[in-house]
Structure formats: C-alpha cells, structure tokens
Design a protein around this motif. Sequence first.
Motif, short mmCIF file in Angstrom:
data_model
loop_
_atom_site.label_atom_id
_atom_site.label_comp_id
_atom_site.label_asym_id
_atom_site.label_seq_id
_atom_site.Cartn_x
_atom_site.Cartn_y
_atom_site.Cartn_z
N GLU A 9 0.68 -1.08 -0.02
CA GLU A 9 0.07 0.09 -0.12
C GLU A 9 0.89 1.30 0.00
O GLU A 9 0.51 2.24 -0.62
CB GLU A 9 -1.01 0.01 0.98
N ALA A 10 1.95 1.25 0.58
CA ALA A 10 2.82 2.37 0.66
C ALA A 10 3.51 2.74 -0.86
O ALA A 10 3.41 4.06 -1.34
CB ALA A 10 4.13 2.15 1.82
N LEU A 11 3.86 1.61 -1.54
CA LEU A 11 4.21 1.79 -2.92
C LEU A 11 3.14 2.19 -3.63
O LEU A 11 3.48 3.10 -4.65
CB LEU A 11 4.76 0.49 -3.42
N ARG A 12 1.72 1.84 -3.41
CA ARG A 12 1.17 2.26 -4.33
C ARG A 12 0.60 3.90 -4.09
O ARG A 12 0.29 4.43 -4.92
CB ARG A 12 -0.36 1.65 -3.98
N LEU A 13 0.51 4.14 -2.68
CA LEU A 13 0.57 5.40 -2.41
C LEU A 13 1.28 6.53 -3.01
O LEU A 13 1.01 7.47 -3.55
CB LEU A 13 0.26 5.84 -0.81
N LEU A 14 2.63 6.23 -3.16
CA LEU A 14 3.66 7.07 -3.58
C LEU A 14 3.45 7.26 -5.06
O LEU A 14 3.93 8.27 -5.87
CB LEU A 14 5.08 6.41 -3.51
N ARG A 15 2.95 6.02 -6.02
CA ARG A 15 2.39 6.20 -7.14
C ARG A 15 0.91 6.59 -7.49
O ARG A 15 0.65 6.67 -8.72
CB ARG A 15 2.87 4.94 -7.89
N ASP A 16 0.25 6.90 -6.70
CA ASP A 16 -1.21 7.22 -6.83
C ASP A 16 -1.60 8.61 -7.50
O ASP A 16 -0.99 9.49 -7.23
CB ASP A 16 -1.90 7.24 -5.29
N SER A 18 -4.36 9.85 -8.05
CA SER A 18 -5.31 10.43 -7.61
C SER A 18 -4.47 11.43 -6.35
O SER A 18 -5.22 12.44 -5.91
CB SER A 18 -6.35 9.60 -6.75
N LEU A 19 -3.67 11.07 -5.72
CA LEU A 19 -3.08 11.85 -4.62
C LEU A 19 -2.22 12.92 -5.25
O LEU A 19 -2.26 14.11 -4.77
CB LEU A 19 -1.88 10.94 -3.94
N ALA A 20 -1.50 12.74 -6.48
CA ALA A 20 -1.03 13.82 -7.12
C ALA A 20 -1.95 14.78 -7.59
O ALA A 20 -1.65 15.81 -7.56
CB ALA A 20 -0.25 13.25 -8.20
N ALA A 21 -3.28 14.57 -8.19
CA ALA A 21 -4.04 15.16 -8.59
C ALA A 21 -4.46 16.18 -7.35
O ALA A 21 -4.64 17.29 -7.67
CB ALA A 21 -5.17 14.64 -9.02
N CYS A 22 -5.15 15.53 -6.37
CA CYS A 22 -5.44 16.16 -5.04
C CYS A 22 -4.63 17.13 -4.62
O CYS A 22 -4.90 18.28 -4.04
CB CYS A 22 -6.11 15.35 -3.85
N LEU A 23 -3.24 16.93 -4.59
CA LEU A 23 -2.08 17.81 -4.17
C LEU A 23 -2.12 18.99 -5.03
O LEU A 23 -1.92 20.09 -4.38
CB LEU A 23 -0.69 17.18 -4.11
N GLY A 24 -2.19 18.91 -6.29
CA GLY A 24 -2.30 19.93 -7.14
C GLY A 24 -3.58 20.81 -7.13
O GLY A 24 -3.54 22.00 -6.96
N ILE A 25 -4.73 19.96 -6.77
CA ILE A 25 -5.91 20.70 -6.45
C ILE A 25 -6.01 21.66 -5.22
O ILE A 25 -6.64 22.35 -5.20
CB ILE A 25 -7.21 19.68 -6.67
N THR A 98 -5.00 -1.79 5.70
CA THR A 98 -3.77 -0.83 5.26
C THR A 98 -4.16 -0.08 4.29
O THR A 98 -3.49 1.29 4.22
CB THR A 98 -2.72 -2.02 4.73
N ARG A 99 -5.30 -0.29 3.49
CA ARG A 99 -5.98 0.78 2.60
C ARG A 99 -6.43 1.85 3.24
O ARG A 99 -6.34 3.05 2.69
CB ARG A 99 -6.89 0.24 1.60
N VAL A 100 -7.09 1.71 4.23
CA VAL A 100 -7.68 2.56 5.24
C VAL A 100 -6.51 3.44 5.72
O VAL A 100 -6.42 4.84 5.55
CB VAL A 100 -8.38 2.19 6.51
N ALA A 101 -5.30 2.86 6.20
CA ALA A 101 -4.39 3.50 6.70
C ALA A 101 -3.59 4.31 5.42
O ALA A 101 -3.14 5.64 5.85
CB ALA A 101 -3.15 2.50 7.34
N SER A 102 -3.32 3.86 4.54
CA SER A 102 -2.64 4.91 3.33
C SER A 102 -3.57 5.82 2.95
O SER A 102 -3.08 6.93 2.58
CB SER A 102 -2.45 3.86 2.13
N ALA A 103 -4.92 5.89 2.76
CA ALA A 103 -5.66 6.95 2.80
C ALA A 103 -5.53 7.83 3.68
O ALA A 103 -5.51 8.99 3.37
CB ALA A 103 -7.14 6.56 2.57
#
Length: 237
Positions: A9-16, A18-25, A98-103
């Motif tokens: 999940e940690a690796l997925r989060l770094l490559r997510d 949607s995270l990059a999009a929300c950081l930009g938004i 772990t998905r809850v934790a990564s979110a």
Amino acid sequence: MYRRAAKIEALRLLRDPSLAACLGIAVLPVIALIVGIPDDLPRVQLAHALEGPMRMSLVANVALLGAAFGAVRTAAAFRAGVVGRDALVLHADPPFWTRVASATVGAGAIGAATWVFGVIGTSLIKGLQVFGYESLLATIIVGAGAGVWGTAIGALVRSPLAALPLAIVSLSPAMFLSTVVPDFAAVLPLSSALQAVGSPIADTSVGSHGSAVIALLWLTVALGTAFVAYRRRSLLP
C-alpha cells in the motif's frame, strides 16, 4: 500479512495519480482564499478574518479534498479488481485496513500541502503571517479523518463516478445548514470535525470535546459499515 500489505500500500500511495491530482488541486482553495481577502481592512482585522472564517473555509476544503481522495482511490481499486486480488493473496483483513491507513496518510498529506500553500500565498502575496502550527495540525487531522470517511464511502459504493459526488455531498450540507439550524448542523460529520479542531462553522452549544466524540463516532460507524459490507459482499468487480 499486515507488514506485506502495508508495504504494498505504501508503494501504491507513492505512485497514486489521485494523490498527485489532489495535491495539485489543493492550490485552488488557497487561491480562492487569497482573492477573497479584502484590501481595505486593517492588518489586525485581516489577521482575525484569516484565522477565523477564512481558516475555517480552508480546513473545510481540505475535508472535501481528503474525502474525495479516499473515495475515488478506494472505489477505483474495487472496480479494477485490485481489492479482490489482494484478498486472495494477502487474506481479507490486511488489505482493507492498510488501504484505510494509506488513505489516512495521503489525505493528511493533502491537508499539510494545503496549509503550506496557504502560508506561502498569504505571506508572499499579502505579506501576512497568520497561519500558525496549530492550524497545520488542524488541517492534517481533518484531512486524515476525511480520508477515512472517503475510504468508507468508496468501499460501499465501489464506483468512482458515484463515490466522488457522494463523498462531497455527504459533507457539504453542513456548510449551509449551519446558518439555518446551527445546533443540528453541529452534529453532522463536517461541522463536528471543524468544531473539534477549533475552526467552527457557526456558534453552537456543542463544545470541542463533544464535537470530537461525535466526529469519531461518525468515522467508527462509517468504517464499521464499510468493513461489514467488505466481508459480506463479493470482491469481484
């Protein structure tokens, strides 16, 4: 299994994406805040407005972004079959938690980024030093909690197109209901969260400690419902 699931999940989060999009938004609510700062107010009144209503608006937008992030990434994982494959390889429980934790981590990072953008924008453009570290903690806490809320919605809905508006609609009514029925709005998820971190939408009879309990109860019910549905429903898309 939990350690392996957490690493994945940690690796997925770094490559997510949607995270990059929300950081930009996250820049957008800061831009709206800066544009909304009146030029004819004395500096003391400006600082009061920024630490009061404008800070509340900024933290509320963090909640909406965090919920949208958690809902979309979780619903997309269900729709793509990622959750089902994880359950087969890693058993049922570890991938969910772990998905809850990564979110939670990702949405907290969105809150921190919004605060940083706010500090940079108000100091460089307006020359104001008003957002203290207590407001950083508030944005991180609200963002992280909203990430959990959105994850629960995404796990229940399992459709990104439906999860995104539902996550926003589930929180946003508190903004306008607070002006009509503030005591009722105070027990809603967004209002209670904002009251708990010291950025209330409106004056109510519910204190910060009571609001924190209410917000935690909302998260517990939402997450518990999502977990029950996760265990009972098919994980196949």
